[in-house]
Enzyme design. Sequence first.
Site, mmCIF file in Angstrom:
data_model
loop_
_atom_site.group_PDB
_atom_site.id
_atom_site.type_symbol
_atom_site.label_atom_id
_atom_site.label_comp_id
_atom_site.label_asym_id
_atom_site.label_seq_id
_atom_site.Cartn_x
_atom_site.Cartn_y
_atom_site.Cartn_z
ATOM 1 N N GLY C 148 2.030 72.672 14.847
ATOM 2 C CA GLY C 148 2.339 74.064 15.510
ATOM 3 C C GLY C 148 1.820 74.034 16.973
ATOM 4 O O GLY C 148 0.919 72.907 17.532
ATOM 5 N N CYS C 149 2.311 74.929 17.704
ATOM 6 C CA CYS C 149 2.069 75.116 19.278
ATOM 7 C C CYS C 149 0.592 75.379 19.287
ATOM 8 O O CYS C 149 -0.290 74.542 20.164
ATOM 9 C CB CYS C 149 2.833 76.061 19.927
ATOM 10 S SG CYS C 149 2.874 77.560 19.098
#
Lengths: 342, 342, 342, 342
Positions: C148-149
């Site tokens: 994920g970011c």
Amino acid sequence: MIKVGIVGGTGYTGVELLRILSVHPNVKIQAVTSRKESGMPVADMYTSLRGFVDVKFSDPDAGELQQCDVVFFATPNGIAMQQAEALLNAGIKVIDLAADFRIKDQATWEKWYGMTHAAPHLLEEAVYGLPEINREKIKGARLIANPGCYPTAVQLGFLPLIEAGVVDTSNLIADCKSGVSGAGRKAEVHTLLAEAGDNFKAYGVAGHRHLPEIRQGLSIANGSEVGLTFTPHLLPMIRGIHATLYAKLTKDVDLQALFENRYANETFVDVLPAGSHPETRSVRGANICRIAVHRPQGGDTAVILAVEDNLVKGAAGQAVQNMNIIFGLPETTGLQIVPLMP
Amino acid sequence: MIKVGIVGGTGYTGVELLRILSVHPNVKIQAVTSRKESGMPVADMYTSLRGFVDVKFSDPDAGELQQCDVVFFATPNGIAMQQAEALLNAGIKVIDLAADFRIKDQATWEKWYGMTHAAPHLLEEAVYGLPEINREKIKGARLIANPGCYPTAVQLGFLPLIEAGVVDTSNLIADCKSGVSGAGRKAEVHTLLAEAGDNFKAYGVAGHRHLPEIRQGLSIANGSEVGLTFTPHLLPMIRGIHATLYAKLTKDVDLQALFENRYANETFVDVLPAGSHPETRSVRGANICRIAVHRPQGGDTAVILAVEDNLVKGAAGQAVQNMNIIFGLPETTGLQIVPLMP
Amino acid sequence: MIKVGIVGGTGYTGVELLRILSVHPNVKIQAVTSRKESGMPVADMYTSLRGFVDVKFSDPDAGELQQCDVVFFATPNGIAMQQAEALLNAGIKVIDLAADFRIKDQATWEKWYGMTHAAPHLLEEAVYGLPEINREKIKGARLIANPGCYPTAVQLGFLPLIEAGVVDTSNLIADCKSGVSGAGRKAEVHTLLAEAGDNFKAYGVAGHRHLPEIRQGLSIANGSEVGLTFTPHLLPMIRGIHATLYAKLTKDVDLQALFENRYANETFVDVLPAGSHPETRSVRGANICRIAVHRPQGGDTAVILAVEDNLVKGAAGQAVQNMNIIFGLPETTGLQIVPLMP
Amino acid sequence: MIKVGIVGGTGYTGVELLRILSVHPNVKIQAVTSRKESGMPVADMYTSLRGFVDVKFSDPDAGELQQCDVVFFATPNGIAMQQAEALLNAGIKVIDLAADFRIKDQATWEKWYGMTHAAPHLLEEAVYGLPEINREKIKGARLIANPGCYPTAVQLGFLPLIEAGVVDTSNLIADCKSGVSGAGRKAEVHTLLAEAGDNFKAYGVAGHRHLPEIRQGLSIANGSEVGLTFTPHLLPMIRGIHATLYAKLTKDVDLQALFENRYANETFVDVLPAGSHPETRSVRGANICRIAVHRPQGGDTAVILAVEDNLVKGAAGQAVQNMNIIFGLPETTGLQIVPLMP
């Protein structure tokens, strides 16, 4: 106290009416209706109103609107035309911030708005609520068609030229730029921050609904049909309209004096000194249209720059101005709002 | 009417004072000084004030400040400390929006601000103008040190926890984010739109001038020195501060009730319902600090979220709040401004 | 040439994959699927791709994915887990940019993502695609769970401290700020420009889905469960994540040297000189995470600042980095993109 | 490898040249000069270039420019005209991104730029570097006057109409909007984020320096002097120009076909399908001008919409395009940059 009802208080013109009316000294907010949010405190949806608005959204069928002296429609197009008559019959003033009563010609309206008009018999009575041209009619009106955001700026910018008969009205150009709040609070991809932010584009160049409204207003002033090219653009910001207007001069005239004289008695139209460039932020949150007049290189093209806050002078502020006029209050009551800058 | 003078009316806190005071019902703007712009109408610099402010910038040496009941300093640091005494001696109240009188310890002030203090004998008398802790002292004050923008939000967020003795005060963390108007209206590369727009960064992590001010306020509440890590960040927007505060709970406590009780009588501090996330826009243009209280996953870390408009509750609005208190007016006079949203 | 398929090419991670892969020297874009837009040229949806991508969206059932060497899932959570196995069985590599394979513990995943996992037997095999810790495993992987970011930035920022055993891992704080593109291209009110623009707020403070992912990664590095408070915030801009990380030092250590050594051989992690403040714009459009290390006032709190472009090193760029590793290409192939600044 | 020198590498067109040239396969960056920053690594000023550019700013007098094959001037107006001749005499190509050689008529140049021209004898030789009209001349040129940002978009938009002789050229209107990076990286109040952000205004309506440049280009195409009103506006964003062009049609013509034919062989001009509205973000970071053609309500007014990135096709990208042409490289070398969207 004027008892006020707002139909459609969940959109941006609705919350803007609430911002202004909640501290208006002569107003009591009686009802804010929303079928979907009925029962929810209005300030739960708009935290900004906490401490200022303590009513709850009420069901539109609950009859609270019947207690009001005036009802504002801050609804999508097509709602006010269905409900206005019953309110008018009950002696309640109606101010429609949508487009239902703005176009006098039913066929034109139906063509541009894509629906059958539900109350065409009210079209003639409805007063177009641009006080700078219709103040006297507004005083006695029961039903106000509050002007669109673009039409307010474009008409205020062109009117002095047309009224004075100094431009070629067959070829007017209105290059307009608006913040995204003009598109309302609908969930749509093209107005997401990730789409409309850091970006600029034109839209509706083939034909925008405000075109017939502007053309109608300018043609009345002109005494005959005008020719108009209207190009709206979307700005990567929330509030503000800038209209850049072009017209060919047919007479040599002192443009600055022309505009200053035309608006000398208008509190909400501010003609800037010669050479100015009005900024949208200079009217942020305030019911003001500021105008500057140019004649580049002394040629025969007049360039008029007009700015307004699309939610205030272009919508809710102008609606309150109309209310003040109808109820005989000083026009500036509740509208002494200093623009927020920076 | 209270006759008001503003020294340094060309910066953002100056124009914000003018926005608020120009429609304050008990105020007459007597003088706005600027050596550089002397003679120019104030509204020529800030078009937003056209129609609301009709005074001209006056020379600071012209003596007009002597006619005032109260003088606000909206100047860079180091100006008020040179001029306050003469005004105080003339019976004029002084409210300094800069940092000159915020730190009680002269050596600390001189270290962080890099200059010799010109009026150290006034440091003790000066009242730190955070009404939520110092209201009684403000009532009788001659000289107000108006709090910094970050310190207002951070202190209002931490105070209930510290006063109640429920957190480990040796390890407080304040992660703060501010709009660029906090940097003032100086021409600098790093605050250009092309540099600070569409961008986010921390700054001053090694040590920011608001650190000793916050530490002083929290330590007074704590009764002993607190440990604080303070990280300011620059937001790609103009107005608004968001403080995200972290503290280790040492007692089991109902945080929501604690905050609601602490601020039950504070008009300008709004404790949001449990589970809320305050938005900076919910206070845009208004003298309000909104706070939400969290305890993620029921653990022992309290997360406090506090927002304010850095130019209003973080500067000019709080200054007017202080003026109202000093002059015995209802605290909300002239400050009933509904936040501008959207 | 590596034949590439993209499932879900209409969202932001999809178009970002296309931006990078369309000029990748070793890639042929074989298929971009979208049930809804099947038959439409991809460049009609994203004008930016005109002249670079000439394929049309194809129906996901049409079998074109079977022609590919690798398939990227740029879909909402819950899609890849249904389709991965068939592709893997056909000898096709799968890189999932969503969360389906990020969490090793099925129960944890199902709790946070609110659905039953469709392919739990693949969870163990799936390699968490953070090359800076898993490069060797990625080389031989069939199935990549692209991070994920937020987890990318937070883990890269904390890892050197945890691996070196120099901080108290029971009380880590990650205060993170993200541009709105992280929320995807769904029409929702809260990410409209008129709502999220000119505004800042925290969200998901009670618990965000990236929390267990980050906790898992840090706990593996730590050898035991870490304590973590994670507060995400929404920035009024499109791209960029800034993680501000706080940890208590338990040993005296040269933080700058620690980080420089840890990432000495990592092309896509840039440790800035001491005293720096990384800016999100410094990595705009590029597959880089820049990190700065601070120890304010020489105390025992380490403050780590890490920035990345959430759509690149936080999503599509990292996915291409993983593809390069799997296929034995130099890791920088197609990723030599200079950040766009200003 | 082409050895490249850049004079004035600290401004936005300088860093943009570096962004493009640092990954150009046929270029070696030999020297970047800055008197003020001499000795400082270029990547220290622009963190975005870390890992891509490893040269230091060198003193302009150090003779390094003499080693180059081509020198770009990314300087303020008035510098290139003083240094070009010496470089040309040394056999070095010169590409000036400023305005020194754009206007053929010395008196006109001196009037609009307010200085005496230092090299008027080079004005005739200098080739106006708009490849879409001057490609053949550019091939053999020693000295290129790289077009201004507005002039590129306006000329590319009007040229097909003028060349085809289908509009009234006595009354052209160019309503243009630009991001603030066009104003450069100078510290000035009016381009601060707190001033230019969340705001929109026209500027230079009385006369902007790009007016004579555009008029010259259009007049050459027209065979006689054109009449032009040019109104620039400042957008609250960093990159991008949108030109909205108005012309009166004098002949009935298929506008769409006219534009598609004119630019059929131009890689960097993209004529969009009928009915399109080009967005500035669709060319962000890329060397492309996208154009759409409208004829609202089938009337006789042509409305042309043209977008470009002012720093790329409006400056540095076009300069590299010119360099490619001069050195016989494929025109797209190093310019295959996919626009960054969202």
